[in-house]
Write a protein that holds these residues in place. Sequence first.
Motif, PDB file in Angstrom:
ATOM      1  N   LYS A 330       0.849  -1.204   0.000  1.00 23.74           N
ATOM      2  CA  LYS A 330       0.000   0.000   0.000  1.00 23.74           C
ATOM      3  C   LYS A 330       0.881   1.249   0.000  1.00 23.74           C
ATOM      4  O   LYS A 330       1.895   1.303   0.700  1.00 23.74           O
ATOM      5  CB  LYS A 330      -0.889  -0.012   1.259  1.00 23.74           C
ATOM      6  CG  LYS A 330      -2.134   0.790   1.076  1.00 23.74           C
ATOM      7  CD  LYS A 330      -3.116   0.546   2.196  1.00 23.74           C
ATOM      8  CE  LYS A 330      -4.204   1.592   2.130  1.00 23.74           C
ATOM      9  NZ  LYS A 330      -4.962   1.667   3.343  1.00 23.74           N
ATOM     10  N   ARG A 331       0.481   2.245  -0.805  1.00 23.31           N
ATOM     11  CA  ARG A 331       1.273   3.484  -0.869  1.00 23.31           C
ATOM     12  C   ARG A 331       1.177   4.258   0.429  1.00 23.31           C
ATOM     13  O   ARG A 331       0.120   4.312   1.058  1.00 23.31           O
ATOM     14  CB  ARG A 331       0.791   4.365  -2.032  1.00 23.31           C
ATOM     15  CG  ARG A 331       1.397   3.940  -3.369  1.00 23.31           C
ATOM     16  CD  ARG A 331       1.119   4.977  -4.426  1.00 23.31           C
ATOM     17  NE  ARG A 331       1.849   6.230  -4.171  1.00 23.31           N
ATOM     18  CZ  ARG A 331       1.602   7.367  -4.810  1.00 23.31           C
ATOM     19  NH1 ARG A 331       0.646   7.431  -5.713  1.00 23.31           N
ATOM     20  NH2 ARG A 331       2.305   8.445  -4.563  1.00 23.31           N
ATOM     21  N   GLN A 332       2.280   4.855   0.809  1.00 25.07           N
ATOM     22  CA  GLN A 332       2.269   5.651   2.048  1.00 25.07           C
ATOM     23  C   GLN A 332       2.453   7.114   1.718  1.00 25.07           C
ATOM     24  O   GLN A 332       3.183   7.453   0.786  1.00 25.07           O
ATOM     25  CB  GLN A 332       3.419   5.211   2.963  1.00 25.07           C
ATOM     26  CG  GLN A 332       3.161   3.895   3.652  1.00 25.07           C
ATOM     27  CD  GLN A 332       4.254   3.581   4.657  1.00 25.07           C
ATOM     28  OE1 GLN A 332       5.422   3.550   4.307  1.00 25.07           O
ATOM     29  NE2 GLN A 332       3.872   3.341   5.889  1.00 25.07           N
ATOM     30  N   PHE A 333       1.788   7.948   2.489  1.00 23.20           N
ATOM     31  CA  PHE A 333       1.916   9.393   2.287  1.00 23.20           C
ATOM     32  C   PHE A 333       2.417  10.026   3.566  1.00 23.20           C
ATOM     33  O   PHE A 333       1.992   9.643   4.650  1.00 23.20           O
ATOM     34  CB  PHE A 333       0.555  10.007   1.939  1.00 23.20           C
ATOM     35  CG  PHE A 333      -0.077   9.383   0.729  1.00 23.20           C
ATOM     36  CD1 PHE A 333       0.269   9.837  -0.536  1.00 23.20           C
ATOM     37  CD2 PHE A 333      -0.997   8.342   0.859  1.00 23.20           C
ATOM     38  CE1 PHE A 333      -0.312   9.258  -1.663  1.00 23.20           C
ATOM     39  CE2 PHE A 333      -1.573   7.762  -0.254  1.00 23.20           C
ATOM     40  CZ  PHE A 333      -1.224   8.216  -1.521  1.00 23.20           C
ATOM     41  N   LEU A 334       3.282  11.009   3.413  1.00 21.45           N
ATOM     42  CA  LEU A 334       3.677  11.789   4.578  1.00 21.45           C
ATOM     43  C   LEU A 334       2.682  12.926   4.713  1.00 21.45           C
ATOM     44  O   LEU A 334       2.485  13.693   3.764  1.00 21.45           O
ATOM     45  CB  LEU A 334       5.089  12.349   4.403  1.00 21.45           C
ATOM     46  CG  LEU A 334       5.545  13.202   5.581  1.00 21.45           C
ATOM     47  CD1 LEU A 334       5.885  12.333   6.787  1.00 21.45           C
ATOM     48  CD2 LEU A 334       6.730  14.067   5.206  1.00 21.45           C
ATOM     49  N   GLN A 335       2.038  12.978   5.846  1.00 17.89           N
ATOM     50  CA  GLN A 335       1.063  14.052   6.055  1.00 17.89           C
ATOM     51  C   GLN A 335       1.476  14.877   7.271  1.00 17.89           C
ATOM     52  O   GLN A 335       2.092  14.362   8.198  1.00 17.89           O
ATOM     53  CB  GLN A 335      -0.319  13.456   6.296  1.00 17.89           C
ATOM     54  CG  GLN A 335      -0.811  12.624   5.126  1.00 17.89           C
ATOM     55  CD  GLN A 335      -2.231  12.161   5.363  1.00 17.89           C
ATOM     56  OE1 GLN A 335      -3.185  12.928   5.222  1.00 17.89           O
ATOM     57  NE2 GLN A 335      -2.387  10.906   5.715  1.00 17.89           N
ATOM     58  N   TYR A 336       1.083  16.152   7.234  1.00 16.91           N
ATOM     59  CA  TYR A 336       1.367  17.031   8.369  1.00 16.91           C
ATOM     60  C   TYR A 336       0.142  17.120   9.268  1.00 16.91           C
ATOM     61  O   TYR A 336      -0.985  17.275   8.766  1.00 16.91           O
ATOM     62  CB  TYR A 336       1.718  18.442   7.877  1.00 16.91           C
ATOM     63  CG  TYR A 336       2.982  18.525   7.064  1.00 16.91           C
ATOM     64  CD1 TYR A 336       4.162  17.934   7.509  1.00 16.91           C
ATOM     65  CD2 TYR A 336       3.012  19.218   5.865  1.00 16.91           C
ATOM     66  CE1 TYR A 336       5.342  18.025   6.769  1.00 16.91           C
ATOM     67  CE2 TYR A 336       4.181  19.326   5.116  1.00 16.91           C
ATOM     68  CZ  TYR A 336       5.338  18.718   5.576  1.00 16.91           C
ATOM     69  OH  TYR A 336       6.482  18.817   4.840  1.00 16.91           O
ATOM     70  N   THR A 337       0.369  17.135  10.570  1.00 18.94           N
ATOM     71  CA  THR A 337      -0.761  17.279  11.499  1.00 18.94           C
ATOM     72  C   THR A 337      -1.421  18.653  11.312  1.00 18.94           C
ATOM     73  O   THR A 337      -2.625  18.801  11.536  1.00 18.94           O
ATOM     74  CB  THR A 337      -0.306  17.138  12.970  1.00 18.94           C
ATOM     75  OG1 THR A 337       0.749  18.056  13.204  1.00 18.94           O
ATOM     76  CG2 THR A 337       0.150  15.734  13.280  1.00 18.94           C
ATOM     77  N   THR A 338      -0.632  19.630  10.900  1.00 19.46           N
ATOM     78  CA  THR A 338      -1.163  20.991  10.697  1.00 19.46           C
ATOM     79  C   THR A 338      -2.237  21.044   9.618  1.00 19.46           C
ATOM     80  O   THR A 338      -3.168  21.847   9.711  1.00 19.46           O
ATOM     81  CB  THR A 338      -0.035  21.945  10.229  1.00 19.46           C
ATOM     82  OG1 THR A 338       1.092  21.184   9.866  1.00 19.46           O
ATOM     83  CG2 THR A 338       0.283  22.982  11.247  1.00 19.46           C
ATOM     84  N   THR A 339      -2.082  20.195   8.592  1.00 18.45           N
ATOM     85  CA  THR A 339      -2.948  20.341   7.416  1.00 18.45           C
ATOM     86  C   THR A 339      -3.752  19.085   7.059  1.00 18.45           C
ATOM     87  O   THR A 339      -4.630  19.153   6.207  1.00 18.45           O
ATOM     88  CB  THR A 339      -2.095  20.718   6.181  1.00 18.45           C
ATOM     89  OG1 THR A 339      -0.992  19.807   6.118  1.00 18.45           O
ATOM     90  CG2 THR A 339      -1.572  22.148   6.277  1.00 18.45           C
ATOM     91  N   SER A 340      -3.460  17.933   7.679  1.00 16.59           N
ATOM     92  CA  SER A 340      -4.133  16.696   7.275  1.00 16.59           C
ATOM     93  C   SER A 340      -5.481  16.537   7.978  1.00 16.59           C
ATOM     94  O   SER A 340      -5.540  16.351   9.198  1.00 16.59           O
ATOM     95  CB  SER A 340      -3.246  15.494   7.612  1.00 16.59           C
ATOM     96  OG  SER A 340      -4.028  14.326   7.653  1.00 16.59           O
ATOM     97  N   PRO A 341      -6.597  16.594   7.223  1.00 13.75           N
ATOM     98  CA  PRO A 341      -7.911  16.417   7.867  1.00 13.75           C
ATOM     99  C   PRO A 341      -8.041  15.053   8.538  1.00 13.75           C
ATOM    100  O   PRO A 341      -8.620  14.948   9.618  1.00 13.75           O
ATOM    101  CB  PRO A 341      -8.900  16.558   6.707  1.00 13.75           C
ATOM    102  CG  PRO A 341      -8.136  17.241   5.614  1.00 13.75           C
ATOM    103  CD  PRO A 341      -6.713  16.855   5.788  1.00 13.75           C
ATOM    104  N   ILE A 342      -7.477  14.009   7.922  1.00 15.35           N
ATOM    105  CA  ILE A 342      -7.656  12.671   8.515  1.00 15.35           C
ATOM    106  C   ILE A 342      -6.893  12.557   9.840  1.00 15.35           C
ATOM    107  O   ILE A 342      -7.387  12.009  10.827  1.00 15.35           O
ATOM    108  CB  ILE A 342      -7.280  11.543   7.518  1.00 15.35           C
ATOM    109  CG1 ILE A 342      -7.605  10.190   8.159  1.00 15.35           C
ATOM    110  CG2 ILE A 342      -5.845  11.561   7.066  1.00 15.35           C
ATOM    111  CD1 ILE A 342      -7.953   9.119   7.196  1.00 15.35           C
ATOM    112  N   MET A 343      -5.705  13.151   9.892  1.00 16.14           N
ATOM    113  CA  MET A 343      -4.949  13.125  11.149  1.00 16.14           C
ATOM    114  C   MET A 343      -5.656  13.948  12.219  1.00 16.14           C
ATOM    115  O   MET A 343      -5.727  13.569  13.379  1.00 16.14           O
ATOM    116  CB  MET A 343      -3.534  13.654  10.945  1.00 16.14           C
ATOM    117  CG  MET A 343      -2.606  12.625  10.325  1.00 16.14           C
ATOM    118  SD  MET A 343      -0.932  13.266  10.230  1.00 16.14           S
ATOM    119  CE  MET A 343      -0.027  11.767   9.854  1.00 16.14           C
ATOM    120  N   GLN A 344      -6.214  15.084  11.790  1.00 15.48           N
ATOM    121  CA  GLN A 344      -6.917  15.944  12.755  1.00 15.48           C
ATOM    122  C   GLN A 344      -8.167  15.246  13.278  1.00 15.48           C
ATOM    123  O   GLN A 344      -8.519  15.368  14.446  1.00 15.48           O
ATOM    124  CB  GLN A 344      -7.233  17.293  12.119  1.00 15.48           C
ATOM    125  CG  GLN A 344      -5.957  18.104  11.941  1.00 15.48           C
ATOM    126  CD  GLN A 344      -6.135  19.350  11.107  1.00 15.48           C
ATOM    127  OE1 GLN A 344      -7.222  19.640  10.640  1.00 15.48           O
ATOM    128  NE2 GLN A 344      -5.052  20.069  10.916  1.00 15.48           N
TER     129      GLN A 344
END
Length: 355
Positions: A330-344
């Motif tokens: 599965k592909r992985q993406f680096l996301q930022y907590t500042t901008t990632s809706p799913i992380m938020q």
Amino acid sequence: MTDPVQNAPREPIPAEVVIIGAGPVGLFQIFELGLLGMHAHIIDSLAQVGGQCTELYPEKPIYDIPALPICGAQELIDRLMEQAKPFNATFHLGEEVTEVQRQADGKIKVGTSAGRLLLAGAVVIAGGVGSFQPRRLSVPGIEALEGKHVHYRVKAAVDFHGKQLVICGGGDSALDWTVALADTARSLTLVHRRAEFRAAPATVARMRELVAAGKVQFVEGNVVAHHVANEDLVRVEVQGPDGENLHVPADKLLAFFGLHPKLGPIAEWGLELERKALKVDTEKFQTSEPGIFAIGDINTYPGKKKLILSGFHEAALAAFAIQLHLNPGKRQFLQYTTTSPIMQKRLGVASVAEH
Ligand SMILES: Cc1cc2nc3c(=O)[nH]c(=O)nc-3n(C[C@H](O)[C@H](O)[C@H](O)COP(=O)(O)OP(=O)(O)OC[C@H]3O[C@@H](n4cnc5c(N)ncnc54)[C@H](O)[C@@H]3O)c2cc1C
């Protein structure tokens, strides 16, 4: 001694990831896994979280945590718990992990001293310098009385009410329990090898008041022998500085000589070790066994430094590697907590971020 893991009923609990060790690095691993959408079970042999920070130096300030110029060791643990809260990890405290074994289906079986069994997709060993064990009395044959008459921690104070109690030690635990149990014990004798104590001055002063009031007896020396009648402890012998033995009636003996870390069962799981540490790579922090990762003080690699901030970095990279291990290809993406809706959303701050 019977092995509780073999005898207890074993209903396996399915687990996405199991973290062994709830020190600062294990706690941060909950957070890093949570950000990537993974749930963790976390196990520690101690009754509380925090590892070395809580057990060895809770009051000391730490100066090298990024962006926290000064932070008490216990405060750091409290902050890590707060940060990990949104991810609802399942805590199993007061249980030592005794076995880690790969199953035919690729899952990893994790067994604890309480008879708990988990079947994990991945395991992270954050065992630090090992599990903390109480330093035991060196009195021949006394181990046979452990759990019934001889104790290294107090599970319930009520077990000691109305007893002829002997407490050994000169630190905070020994003095705290002397003060706490003096009123309810039938008799209480504090035994310490010297007349100076390492406990908080106020507690030492309170203990001396109890001695003066005749509620506590203080004996300088070491317990060197014990006497049993009908398999019950009846008295102990304390050797004083003059070499004379004093007989003290006792039906419960509590010893608080501190804790020492022991690599313990971790050394027996067939993982490659180098000088009592688990060898890992620096891309995934994976041990010699696929799906079993090691972070924090327990691991070693070229350039390893046993610092909390190194462990935090290792936890972040291990989380990515675990995600890939559980979802190969599965592909992985680096996301930022500042901008990632799913992380938020996972952090439970989505609505805050929208404002
Ligand atoms: C006095 C002192 C001062 C320090 N000051 C600093 C500092 O200023 N800055 C800094 O970066 N570092 C400092 N350190 C080092 C720092 O505390 C460690 O690097 C850090 O605690 C490592 O965290 P960890 O989570 O890897 O392991 P630990 O904190 O050791 O926690 C490991 C946990 O795993 C548990 N465990 C082990 N085996 C098992 C098992 N089989 N089953 C269940 N549980 C198990 C243990 O009970 C323990 O709770 C200091 C250390 C000491 C002693």
